[in-house]
Each structure stands twice: as structure tokens, then as C-alpha cells.
Design a protein around this motif. Sequence first.
Motif: not given
Length: 646
Positions: A539-550, A580-591
Motif C-alpha cells: 500500500n506504499l504510495q510510491v512503489p518501483k516502476g516510476i514511468g508507469k505511475l501516471e 508519462h507523469l502528467s500530474q507531476l507537480r514537484q520533482l527532487d532528484m540527484i545525479k
Amino acid sequence: MAAILGSLVGTCAKRLQEIITEEAVLILGVNKGLRDLQRTMTQIQCFLNDAEERRTEESAVNNWLGELKDAMYYADDIIDLVRFEGGKLLAEHNSSSTKATECGGISFFTCIPSCKKRHDIAIKIRDFNGELEKISELGAQFLKLQSMQHKAEAPLVKQMRTCHLVEPNLVGKETLHACTRLVELVLRQEDKKAYKVGITGTGGVGKTTLAQKICNDQKIKGAFSNQAWICVSQEYSEVALLKEVLRNFGVHQEQGETVGELSSKLAEAIRGKSFFLVLDDVWQSQVRTNLLRVPLHAAATGVILVTTRHDTVAHVIGVEDVHRVELMALNVGWELLWKSMNINQENDVQNLRHIGLEIVRKCGGLPLAIKVTASVLATKERTQNEWRKIMERSAWSMCNLPIELRGALYLSYDDLPRHLKQCLLYLILYPEDQYMYRDYLIRLWVAEGFVEEHKGQLLEDTAEEYYYELIYRNLLQLDPLRFDRSMCKMHDLLRQLAQHFSRDENYCDCVGGLIHLRLLDLDETAISCLPESIGSLTNLQVPKGIGKLEFLNDLEGFPIGGTSDDANTQDGWKLEELGHLSQLRQLDMIKLERAAPSTTNSLFLRDKKYPTWLGTSIHLSSTTYLNLTDCTYCAHLPAIWQLASL
């Protein structure tokens, strides 16, 4: 408790309605039992308003609510269990290669254990529904709870992002004079070794606001080489407090340093220098006498401003001058009331003056009470009749509360819609006087199921509206140093009120086998690896498979990479996956230096050099907010002036 229950019952009933037709639930064959549960919950919902009004006077009603609360938490677990087990059963069915012999849609090899699992779940649901029906009958027949419609709830106030927040010390000549006098008093003592001045007064009277105005005075800012504001609170950690002083003075601390090491570091940092230190909301004199006295003595000169409710604390600390903040006079309180509501028309001020003075009198001249009452009035029409209705609300006379929480403070809570009550009560998870990050609160409220769904709107956007509504209602206080309103805290009196209504709740989870867990935050911990069992937390809201989590809208702390085709050794994601993440409102990434161009609305960079595409408006044309953190390899800024939406 009823505020929490109202949302919990409603959420459970809605979730039941949603899952009844899911394939993963249909395969279990428990649809009828779930429909019976939903029907019983809908009946119970009608009793909650009557129960909420009677619970403080009738212990039997309060006990009934306690039983119902336990039942609803169990219902929430059952819903997760049904989805979890149904999902496993469906996966087994879909992956089975043996189709010849089937039992109820499941292969023969898995038929016996799956039938037992379905039977066990059906029994759980049947037994629980029987218990829930007993609770419903008890409320209707024995307690005679009346079926009542939900209270009409005020709509969210939409101007909250830009609302003008009036501070108590910006009205009334007396307080302005007090500020001027105290600033001059502090400046006259700047050559003393350790001068101490105190501001005392009852809770909510405006001590902190007066201290903030003094601290922000330009004359004060220019007179001392070091300046710090420390919220002390009733239960403070000596290590945390020393670290906060050092942070304010711009001194780096290492993890694991002791009180003695931090104390020595503080003494060295201010040796021969001057400082102005505000100790806000002091409850124990030891914070100065035992903890800060020795290291601060190393300074050439210094002034300590103490705010406290207790005159004895100020006396033991040894303050040389004390200013007591008194309750507001009626006329001054009325000025604060109408200014807090942004009433600009002179006719309105005069027409509402008489009833307004009565309201101020009921608030006892306490600025905090006046401000939260003003926020309640702001949701109503500006007429004497509407204000009279507020005056006559039973919330003013609620007597089963600690005396300092009665009247206006309880009214401000009682006037909240159910979902906002639940969000407010949840904040007692945070320590007293601690500032809370807006974006963290939003995610927690969503994960807990507190946020109502609105068609065409992200849950996170709705939760953000909740945040600003609580600020507009003066139930949360903004961090004055944050221009973006991203941090807030709760006044200790309002926190006490929230604690009172949450006293029967247990907010402490044990991690292990928590299949119902929806949010897991390991930020700023020393954890270096995770157990394999974390894979069970479906039930965790961020499992792996980032591109599929629309529907993913907040992605933080993930590395750019994806250099390996082997999913088991993947060291990050390619930015193309974010397309594919059309709902993305905030992004925090490294490298990010590994990355090819992409687009996003909000970008956080940490630890690494800038990617080559950062300075081009083509790829980041929609970015509105840019946060650069610890970019130690960067000698100059990229061409961020090309980002037109920034």
C-alpha cells in the motif's frame, strides 16, 4: 473524537463502495458482506452529529464513540486485507499455467489454500458486521441518538494565499509604544556583558509577536554581530537547543556532539563578539542558568530577551527589566477584530461596532482569541444578525474543557469542517513549537485519507488549500522568515486544545508487517539499507516502476541513471520515464549531470554540479520554483534568467 470518526466512517464507507466491484475483490466472493458493512456504516454516520454534541455531557455517549472508533480502525484494516489477499489470489490465478482443472476460477494446485483464505476472510467480515450492527443498535435504541443531517459547513476561503494577516502589536498605541521603549532599552544596554530583559503575560496575549517586532527592528539588526531566535517549549532537548543557537549564529555542528562539546563550540563562536538572543516561551529557568550562562559569558557584550508566562521564571533567570503584556482594551480589541477581517469600509466598521465590542468582551481581551474569532466571522455575512448567531453559539459555554481552552478557542475548532478538524488534530504528532513543512503535511494528510476528492483536482492540491485555510483561520502561524509560506507552527494553546480532543488516540505505529502502511519517510535517518520484507508493504504510495505511475505528482530523492538494462542493478531512472507523469507537480532528484533534457514545474537540485541543459528555457520553460541545495561543485549560477516562468 467525533471529528476523527466522522471522516473515518465516511472514508471507510466510500472505500467499500469503490472496492466492491474491483476484480481483486470479486475473486474472493465477499461482495455481499462488504455491501452489508457499507449499509451499516451509512446508518451510523447519521448518528455522529448528535453524538458529538452530547459526548462531553454524557459518558455513555463518549464510551459509544470509543467503541465505534475501534471498530472503524478495524474496518480500515479489513478493507486493506481484502485488497491485499484478493490481489495475491488474482496474481496467482493470472500466472497459473494449469488451466485444465479449476475451482472457482483458480487452478487445482492453489484451490484448497485459496478456498480456506476466502472462507477465513468471509468469516471475519461476517463477524465484524455483526459487531457493527450491535454498535448501531446501541446508539439508536439505548442511547436514543437522533439521526441528524451534517452541519452546513463553510466553504474554503479562496483568498487565503494572499490574505493580510494582522498582528496584535500593529494595533493600539500602547503596544507600539511598548515596542519602541523596549528597543531603546535594549540598545542602551549593548555595552553590558549580559543584559536580560523579560516580556511576560498570559498565553495568547501577544508576547511572541511583540518580541518578533523588536527582533526585526532595523536598529537591533545593525547593533549586534550575532542574532538568534530560539523557541524553548516546555520539554526541550539540551543538545537540540544548543544546536539551534549555533545554527542561528552560523556555526556548523557535527552529528553526535555532546552538550559539553556544543557548549564549548558556542563559547568559541561568540568569544569577544556581541549577540542578541531571544528565548521564546520559556517554562524553566534552567535553560539560561544551567545551559547557556557559561558559554554566553565568553561574549564581549550580549542581550537576552526572554518571553514567559511565569513571572517567577523571569525572576530566577535574573531579568533586569520586565514588560508585562496586558489584555487588550475593548476599543483596541475591536480594532484588531475588524482589521483581521480586512473590513475596509467605514460604514461596516460603524454598523458592526456594537456587536463587535460584545464579541471582544467575550474573548476576554485576548489577542489570540480575538483573531481566531475574527476568522470564524470572516466565513459569515457581515451583518449584525449573522454575528449575533455566532455570539449565541453553544460553543462559547462549553464547560468540560480546561478553562484556558474555553470560549473563542473552542469556537474556532467547532466551526471547522470535519476534514479540517481531522487535519488540525493530526498536527499534535509534531513537538511543541516545532515548525512544520507545508509539503510534508500535505503528503501526510493525503496518505492518511483526510483529503476529500474533487473531480479534476489532485488530492495534493486540495490538501494545500486545507493548509492555507488553517492559516487564514489563524489556527496555524506562518514562519515569518519564509517568504513562500512553506512552514508553519501551531500556537501552544491551540495545540493543547488539539491534544484534548485527541487524548483517546494512539499515534504511535511499530514498523514490521504493516501491510496497511501508505507513507514511509526515512529522511534524515542513519538507515543505510532496507529489509527485503519492505516488499510486502503493497500500500506504499510510491512503489518501483516510476514511468508507469501516471498519477504520481511528488517525486523526491531519486537518482538519475538507468545505465543498466538489468532491472535488478538499476541505479536510477532516465528522465524520459517522467514524460508519462502528467500530474507531476514537484520533482527532487540527484545525479542530474547524467541527465538528458526534460520538463517540470518544480525542481530541486542537491549535492552535484548543474546539468548542461539547466540554463536553457527550452527544456524548463514551465519551471516556477528552483531550489539549489549544497551544490558545492558549482562555481557560478547557470543562465536561470532565461526561465521565464521562474
